[in-house]
Design a protein around this motif. Sequence first.
Motif, PDB file in Angstrom:
ATOM      1  N   VAL A  29      -4.179   0.356  -1.933  1.00 18.87           N
ATOM      2  CA  VAL A  29      -4.299  -0.701  -2.925  1.00 18.87           C
ATOM      3  C   VAL A  29      -2.980  -1.462  -2.935  1.00 18.87           C
ATOM      4  O   VAL A  29      -1.920  -0.890  -3.201  1.00 18.87           O
ATOM      5  CB  VAL A  29      -4.609  -0.116  -4.316  1.00 18.87           C
ATOM      6  CG1 VAL A  29      -4.702  -1.211  -5.352  1.00 18.87           C
ATOM      7  CG2 VAL A  29      -5.884   0.692  -4.275  1.00 18.87           C
ATOM      8  N   GLN A  72      -2.084  -4.078  -4.916  1.00 16.84           N
ATOM      9  CA  GLN A  72      -1.627  -4.340  -6.276  1.00 16.84           C
ATOM     10  C   GLN A  72      -2.520  -3.585  -7.244  1.00 16.84           C
ATOM     11  O   GLN A  72      -3.680  -3.301  -6.957  1.00 16.84           O
ATOM     12  CB  GLN A  72      -1.687  -5.840  -6.572  1.00 16.84           C
ATOM     13  CG  GLN A  72      -0.779  -6.658  -5.690  1.00 16.84           C
ATOM     14  CD  GLN A  72      -0.974  -8.143  -5.947  1.00 16.84           C
ATOM     15  OE1 GLN A  72      -1.811  -8.544  -6.739  1.00 16.84           O
ATOM     16  NE2 GLN A  72      -0.179  -8.947  -5.258  1.00 16.84           N
ATOM     17  N   PHE A  73      -1.974  -3.283  -8.431  1.00 10.73           N
ATOM     18  CA  PHE A  73      -2.739  -2.515  -9.405  1.00 10.73           C
ATOM     19  C   PHE A  73      -3.926  -3.297  -9.966  1.00 10.73           C
ATOM     20  O   PHE A  73      -4.864  -2.708 -10.473  1.00 10.73           O
ATOM     21  CB  PHE A  73      -1.849  -2.047 -10.557  1.00 10.73           C
ATOM     22  CG  PHE A  73      -1.006  -0.867 -10.203  1.00 10.73           C
ATOM     23  CD1 PHE A  73      -1.583   0.346  -9.893  1.00 10.73           C
ATOM     24  CD2 PHE A  73       0.375  -0.973 -10.170  1.00 10.73           C
ATOM     25  CE1 PHE A  73      -0.822   1.437  -9.559  1.00 10.73           C
ATOM     26  CE2 PHE A  73       1.147   0.116  -9.830  1.00 10.73           C
ATOM     27  CZ  PHE A  73       0.550   1.324  -9.526  1.00 10.73           C
ATOM     28  N   ARG A  74      -3.937  -4.603  -9.857  1.00 10.15           N
ATOM     29  CA  ARG A  74      -5.075  -5.366 -10.367  1.00 10.15           C
ATOM     30  C   ARG A  74      -6.326  -5.145  -9.528  1.00 10.15           C
ATOM     31  O   ARG A  74      -7.430  -5.353  -9.992  1.00 10.15           O
ATOM     32  CB  ARG A  74      -4.735  -6.843 -10.463  1.00 10.15           C
ATOM     33  CG  ARG A  74      -4.495  -7.518  -9.149  1.00 10.15           C
ATOM     34  CD  ARG A  74      -4.077  -8.974  -9.377  1.00 10.15           C
ATOM     35  NE  ARG A  74      -3.683  -9.564  -8.127  1.00 10.15           N
ATOM     36  CZ  ARG A  74      -4.379 -10.498  -7.513  1.00 10.15           C
ATOM     37  NH1 ARG A  74      -5.503 -10.936  -8.056  1.00 10.15           N
ATOM     38  NH2 ARG A  74      -3.973 -10.996  -6.372  1.00 10.15           N
ATOM     39  N   LEU A  97      -7.132  -2.180  -8.479  1.00  7.36           N
ATOM     40  CA  LEU A  97      -7.538  -0.805  -8.766  1.00  7.36           C
ATOM     41  C   LEU A  97      -8.756  -0.753  -9.691  1.00  7.36           C
ATOM     42  O   LEU A  97      -9.591   0.142  -9.574  1.00  7.36           O
ATOM     43  CB  LEU A  97      -6.367  -0.039  -9.377  1.00  7.36           C
ATOM     44  CG  LEU A  97      -6.521   1.457  -9.550  1.00  7.36           C
ATOM     45  CD1 LEU A  97      -6.739   2.111  -8.202  1.00  7.36           C
ATOM     46  CD2 LEU A  97      -5.300   2.033 -10.228  1.00  7.36           C
ATOM     47  N   GLU A  98      -8.872  -1.720 -10.597  1.00  6.84           N
ATOM     48  CA  GLU A  98      -9.991  -1.729 -11.538  1.00  6.84           C
ATOM     49  C   GLU A  98     -11.328  -1.846 -10.807  1.00  6.84           C
ATOM     50  O   GLU A  98     -12.259  -1.093 -11.073  1.00  6.84           O
ATOM     51  CB  GLU A  98      -9.823  -2.888 -12.513  1.00  6.84           C
ATOM     52  CG  GLU A  98     -10.934  -2.961 -13.533  1.00  6.84           C
ATOM     53  CD  GLU A  98     -10.771  -4.145 -14.467  1.00  6.84           C
ATOM     54  OE1 GLU A  98     -11.440  -4.123 -15.508  1.00  6.84           O
ATOM     55  OE2 GLU A  98     -10.000  -5.073 -14.151  1.00  6.84           O
TER      56      GLU A  98
END
Length: 106
Positions: free
Chosen positions: A12, A14-16, A18-19
Motif C-alpha cells: 500500500v 499511502q494509507f488512504r 488501505l480503506e
Amino acid sequence: GMQAVMASDFAVAQFRFLERLLLVHGHWCYKRIAHMICYFFYKNIVFGLTLFYFEVLAAFSGQTIYDDWYSLSFNVILTSLPVIHSEFLSRMFHLTSASSSQHYTS
C-alpha cells in the motif's frame, strides 16, 4: 523498505488506499470463502449420504455404488470447477458494482 515490498503479497503506497483494501476486497474475500465453505460441506454431505443410503439398501454387503473413476474424479471436478467459475463471475460483476457504489466513498 523496498525489500519488504518485494517480499510481501501486496503493498500500500499511502494509507488512504488501505480503506478500500480492507473494506471492499476484504468483504469480497469473506463472501467468497463463506460461499465456498457452504458448498464444500453440502457437496461432501450429499456424497456421504448417498453412499450411506445405498449401503443400507444393499444390506451393508460392501458393494459400491460408484465406479472407481467417479470416486477418483469426484473431488477434482466438483471442487475445482465451481471455484474457478465463481472466481471469474465475481471478478466481472464486483468490479463494476464497487466502482459505482457509494458505500465506501468518504
